[in-house]
Design an enzyme around this catalytic site. Sequence first.
Site, PDB file in Angstrom:
ATOM      1  N   TRP A 165       0.806  -1.094  -0.375  1.00 60.08           N
ATOM      2  CA  TRP A 165       0.040   0.081  -0.024  1.00 60.08           C
ATOM      3  C   TRP A 165       0.820   1.361   0.075  1.00 60.08           C
ATOM      4  O   TRP A 165       0.122   2.116  -0.035  1.00 60.08           O
ATOM      5  CB  TRP A 165      -1.302   0.096   0.923  1.00 60.08           C
ATOM      6  CG  TRP A 165      -0.042  -0.459   2.397  1.00 60.08           C
ATOM      7  CD1 TRP A 165       0.119  -1.452   3.421  1.00 60.08           C
ATOM      8  CD2 TRP A 165       0.227   0.458   3.445  1.00 60.08           C
ATOM      9  NE1 TRP A 165       0.251  -1.394   3.996  1.00 60.08           N
ATOM     10  CE2 TRP A 165       1.486  -0.112   4.490  1.00 60.08           C
ATOM     11  CE3 TRP A 165       0.730   1.703   3.118  1.00 60.08           C
ATOM     12  CZ2 TRP A 165       1.416   0.213   5.167  1.00 60.08           C
ATOM     13  CZ3 TRP A 165       2.082   2.437   4.123  1.00 60.08           C
ATOM     14  CH2 TRP A 165       2.406   1.573   5.386  1.00 60.08           C
ATOM     15  N   ALA A 191      -3.160  -3.678  -3.018  1.00 60.33           N
ATOM     16  CA  ALA A 191      -3.346  -3.947  -1.513  1.00 60.33           C
ATOM     17  C   ALA A 191      -4.965  -3.390  -1.577  1.00 60.33           C
ATOM     18  O   ALA A 191      -5.116  -2.334  -1.626  1.00 60.33           O
ATOM     19  CB  ALA A 191      -2.510  -2.774  -0.710  1.00 60.33           C
ATOM     20  N   GLU A 192      -5.502  -3.485  -0.057  1.00 59.04           N
ATOM     21  CA  GLU A 192      -6.317  -3.292  -0.126  1.00 59.04           C
ATOM     22  C   GLU A 192      -6.931  -1.756   0.632  1.00 59.04           C
ATOM     23  O   GLU A 192      -7.820  -1.234   0.742  1.00 59.04           O
ATOM     24  CB  GLU A 192      -7.115  -4.551   1.033  1.00 59.04           C
ATOM     25  CG  GLU A 192      -6.115  -5.160   2.665  1.00 59.04           C
ATOM     26  CD  GLU A 192      -5.705  -6.252   1.862  1.00 59.04           C
ATOM     27  OE1 GLU A 192      -4.547  -6.303   0.871  1.00 59.04           O
ATOM     28  OE2 GLU A 192      -5.372  -6.538   3.367  1.00 59.04           O
ATOM     29  N   GLY A 222      -5.994 -10.011   1.354  1.00 54.70           N
ATOM     30  CA  GLY A 222      -4.188 -10.610   0.892  1.00 54.70           C
ATOM     31  C   GLY A 222      -5.128 -12.290   1.077  1.00 54.70           C
ATOM     32  O   GLY A 222      -3.984 -12.723   0.175  1.00 54.70           O
ATOM     33  N   GLU A 264      10.355  -8.632  -2.864  1.00 56.14           N
ATOM     34  CA  GLU A 264      10.748  -7.002  -3.138  1.00 56.14           C
ATOM     35  C   GLU A 264      10.689  -6.671  -1.893  1.00 56.14           C
ATOM     36  O   GLU A 264       8.976  -6.777  -1.376  1.00 56.14           O
ATOM     37  CB  GLU A 264      10.725  -6.547  -4.288  1.00 56.14           C
ATOM     38  CG  GLU A 264      11.453  -6.413  -5.495  1.00 56.14           C
ATOM     39  CD  GLU A 264      12.390  -6.656  -4.929  1.00 56.14           C
ATOM     40  OE1 GLU A 264      13.231  -5.549  -4.733  1.00 56.14           O
ATOM     41  OE2 GLU A 264      13.401  -6.387  -6.604  1.00 56.14           O
ATOM     42  N   CYS A 298      10.260   1.207   2.587  1.00 58.42           N
ATOM     43  CA  CYS A 298      11.066  -0.037   2.451  1.00 58.42           C
ATOM     44  C   CYS A 298      12.495   0.033   2.986  1.00 58.42           C
ATOM     45  O   CYS A 298      13.016  -0.371   3.461  1.00 58.42           O
ATOM     46  CB  CYS A 298      11.304  -1.135   1.548  1.00 58.42           C
ATOM     47  SG  CYS A 298      10.727  -0.604   0.357  1.00 58.42           S
ATOM     48  N   GLU A 398      11.262  -4.040  11.465  1.00 60.24           N
ATOM     49  CA  GLU A 398      10.887  -3.340  10.692  1.00 60.24           C
ATOM     50  C   GLU A 398       9.846  -2.635  11.102  1.00 60.24           C
ATOM     51  O   GLU A 398       8.633  -2.601  11.871  1.00 60.24           O
ATOM     52  CB  GLU A 398      10.602  -3.257   9.036  1.00 60.24           C
ATOM     53  CG  GLU A 398       9.830  -2.351   8.056  1.00 60.24           C
ATOM     54  CD  GLU A 398       9.837  -2.899   6.638  1.00 60.24           C
ATOM     55  OE1 GLU A 398       9.138  -3.642   7.391  1.00 60.24           O
ATOM     56  OE2 GLU A 398      10.360  -2.284   5.801  1.00 60.24           O
TER      57      GLU A 398
HETATM   58  P1  NAD Z   1       2.143  -6.851   2.632  1.00 59.49           P
HETATM   59  O1  NAD Z   1       2.524  -8.058   2.933  1.00 59.49           O
HETATM   60  O2  NAD Z   1       1.331  -6.874   4.383  1.00 59.49           O
HETATM   61  O3  NAD Z   1       1.277  -7.092   2.001  1.00 59.49           O
HETATM   62  C1  NAD Z   1       1.686  -6.935   0.518  1.00 59.49           C
HETATM   63  C2  NAD Z   1       1.001  -6.996  -0.545  1.00 59.49           C
HETATM   64  O4  NAD Z   1       0.015  -8.417   0.152  1.00 59.49           O
HETATM   65  C3  NAD Z   1      -0.500  -6.461  -0.009  1.00 59.49           C
HETATM   66  O5  NAD Z   1      -1.450  -6.696  -1.575  1.00 59.49           O
HETATM   67  C4  NAD Z   1      -1.732  -7.327   0.431  1.00 59.49           C
HETATM   68  O6  NAD Z   1      -3.386  -7.756   0.357  1.00 59.49           O
HETATM   69  C5  NAD Z   1      -1.184  -8.937  -0.014  1.00 59.49           C
HETATM   70  N1  NAD Z   1      -0.683 -10.408   0.506  1.00 59.49           N
HETATM   71  C6  NAD Z   1      -1.512 -10.476   2.136  1.00 59.49           C
HETATM   72  N2  NAD Z   1      -1.885 -11.592   3.465  1.00 59.49           N
HETATM   73  C7  NAD Z   1      -1.465 -12.066   1.996  1.00 59.49           C
HETATM   74  C8  NAD Z   1      -1.140 -13.600   1.520  1.00 59.49           C
HETATM   75  N3  NAD Z   1      -1.437 -14.190   2.620  1.00 59.49           N
HETATM   76  N4  NAD Z   1      -1.072 -14.128   0.225  1.00 59.49           N
HETATM   77  C9  NAD Z   1      -0.683 -12.910  -0.853  1.00 59.49           C
HETATM   78  N5  NAD Z   1      -0.827 -12.111  -0.808  1.00 59.49           N
HETATM   79  C10 NAD Z   1      -0.706 -11.253   0.439  1.00 59.49           C
HETATM   80  O7  NAD Z   1       2.786  -5.076   3.241  1.00 59.49           O
HETATM   81  P2  NAD Z   1       2.038  -4.163   3.473  1.00 59.49           P
HETATM   82  O8  NAD Z   1       2.235  -2.998   4.535  1.00 59.49           O
HETATM   83  O9  NAD Z   1       0.900  -3.727   2.292  1.00 59.49           O
HETATM   84  O10 NAD Z   1       3.047  -3.020   2.801  1.00 59.49           O
HETATM   85  C11 NAD Z   1       4.644  -2.867   3.348  1.00 59.49           C
HETATM   86  C12 NAD Z   1       5.810  -4.111   3.857  1.00 59.49           C
HETATM   87  O11 NAD Z   1       6.526  -3.617   2.117  1.00 59.49           O
HETATM   88  C13 NAD Z   1       6.865  -2.954   4.802  1.00 59.49           C
HETATM   89  O12 NAD Z   1       7.330  -4.787   5.057  1.00 59.49           O
HETATM   90  C14 NAD Z   1       8.006  -2.637   3.674  1.00 59.49           C
HETATM   91  O13 NAD Z   1       8.940  -2.599   3.001  1.00 59.49           O
HETATM   92  C15 NAD Z   1       7.547  -3.628   2.198  1.00 59.49           C
HETATM   93  N6  NAD Z   1       7.988  -2.841   0.448  1.00 59.49           N
HETATM   94  C16 NAD Z   1       9.167  -3.394   0.174  1.00 59.49           C
HETATM   95  C17 NAD Z   1       8.998  -2.133  -0.929  1.00 59.49           C
HETATM   96  C18 NAD Z   1      10.268  -3.009  -1.178  1.00 59.49           C
HETATM   97  O14 NAD Z   1      10.829  -2.703  -2.422  1.00 59.49           O
HETATM   98  N7  NAD Z   1      11.411  -3.612  -1.576  1.00 59.49           N
HETATM   99  C19 NAD Z   1       8.783  -1.728  -1.791  1.00 59.49           C
HETATM  100  C20 NAD Z   1       7.306  -1.156  -0.955  1.00 59.49           C
HETATM  101  C21 NAD Z   1       7.257  -1.494  -0.094  1.00 59.49           C
END
Ligand code: NAD
Length: 495
Positions: A165, A191-192, A222, A264, A298, A398
């Site tokens: 998100w 993302a939701e 997710g 990522e 991130c 984090e």
């Molecule tokens: P998250 O892992 O909770 O969710 C990411 C995505 O995964 C969302 O679309 C979510 O709906 C989906 N998801 C959740 N549960 C799932 C499941 N069981 N199976 C498949 N998909 C599922 O992460 P977040 O809270 O949305 O974002 C923050 C995180 O993302 C932080 O850890 C941040 O560091 C990381 N991030 C990394 C980068 C990079 O380029 N390395 C960039 C941006 C964010």
Amino acid sequence: MTDSSLQSEIKEILSQGPIAGFVGGEDLPSSSGETFPVIDPGSGEKLADVHNLQASDVERAVDVAAEAFKNAEWANLPVNERCVYLHRLADEVENRKPLLSQLESMDCGKILGQAEEDVQNFIDTMRYFADLAQNMQLRTVLAVKGHEAAYTRHPWGVCGSIVPWNFPFLLCGWGIAPALAAGNTVVVKPAEDSPITTLYLARMVKELGFPDGVVNVVPGLGEVTGAALSANPKLSRMSFTGSPEVGRLVAAECGRNLVPVKLELGGKGAAVVFDDIDVPETAQKLVDAITFHTGQVCCDATRWLVQKPVYDEFVNEVSERMQKVAIGYPSDEGSAMGPVVSEKQKGRVLGYLEKGVGEGAEVVLEGGSAEVEGRPGGYYVKPALLSGSLDNVAAREEIFGPVAYIAPFEDEADGLTKANDTAYGLANSVWSSDLGRCQRVAESFVAGNGWINSHNVVVHGVPYGGVKQSGMGGGVGSLETLLDYYRGISVVRPL
Ligand code: NAD
């Protein structure tokens, strides 16, 4: 576009009733009829309802994308013609930049100027990969003894992309641009907390005449929609951006089907600050970094390691500057830092502060909940600064908020050891007027990115990725990424 016509267009987009997914060039509502609310984090008010697509809906999306790939209307287009579509998309996003930026700002609580930069990044990403793909040599003749041999690259098929998100539109671009440029079809799961701009984009793609089924968007929770996409055996590739916890689940599902997956993930970046820097200037840059998108970045520098001779001075400079950051509604003039994305995220940030202090961290700047006048329902927090042992939970995990952890180091070896002593490996920076030292330290980081006298430096053409808990199989935004979206075949004839 005038301000009032922009507002009325936004109102129209958000008030059309629940926003459906977009599959095969058409709206796809959830087969269960379920929806979920999308909230403006700056006010706590509902922006729209969005359909929560079920496993069967996701299966349909992947089937449609597979059919679109098989029809080969997209994959077999001459690359220059395919790239005309991508340039057209970039141009149209540029035309609608004020609208998309405003929607993005409301959807994930991003300062409007930063949302504009994200939309520009999407445009640049489309153009970058369109141009790169046109210049790709897809067939390489290999000079080997006794054989006629060549290595040829083809698009894979359906590429899944699961997006977090914090940079919804920008990361959607990073996911789809290389996949499409190479001739694949895509299924994107936003993302939701922030699906709106990606859903809007899907409709734009249709308006611009992309063949149906090339770009599909499946909104939903997710554990339902994302899980169904990761478990689909008809995917040819998966790109996941998000937390390490969910990344593991996605990788496990893809592993079961032997679908190649790129992760990522999160980070706990260090800034290694030597004593020969300009203290006020460096302090300001690190405060800008930790408050950028309210610390929900991130690759942010969240562990500030400062060489002993300037440590006390540096602590004073940063804490003074952090207190002055103007917290406000993201599109209000003068706001420098907006809310965090959700009530849950606010709870996470405040919870980490409590846990950190509970484990003995010293409070330099307390942080905590913040109020913004006229926005009582918004999820605002103040910047916080902790110090003490680097074994503290707030220094190790984090947090994803405007919270930094500061600690002193002795010399180059000590600074480097402390920077690398983390489970993560996304991005670190080194700050010194000695550029030779900067180069040495940056190259010794165990991380995907080493930045010099700056932080959050992401440039098209330079691979951006993470190692250790920060990612796998990676690097985005570069030639490497585009190559990932082709499968290779070696063709050999003995002579
Ligand atoms: P998250 O892992 O909770 O969710 C990411 C995505 O995964 C969302 O679309 C979510 O709906 C989906 N998801 C959740 N549960 C799932 C499941 N069981 N199976 C498949 N998909 C599922 O992460 P977040 O809270 O949305 O974002 C923050 C995180 O993302 C932080 O850890 C941040 O560091 C990381 N991030 C990394 C980068 C990079 O380029 N390395 C960039 C941006 C964010």
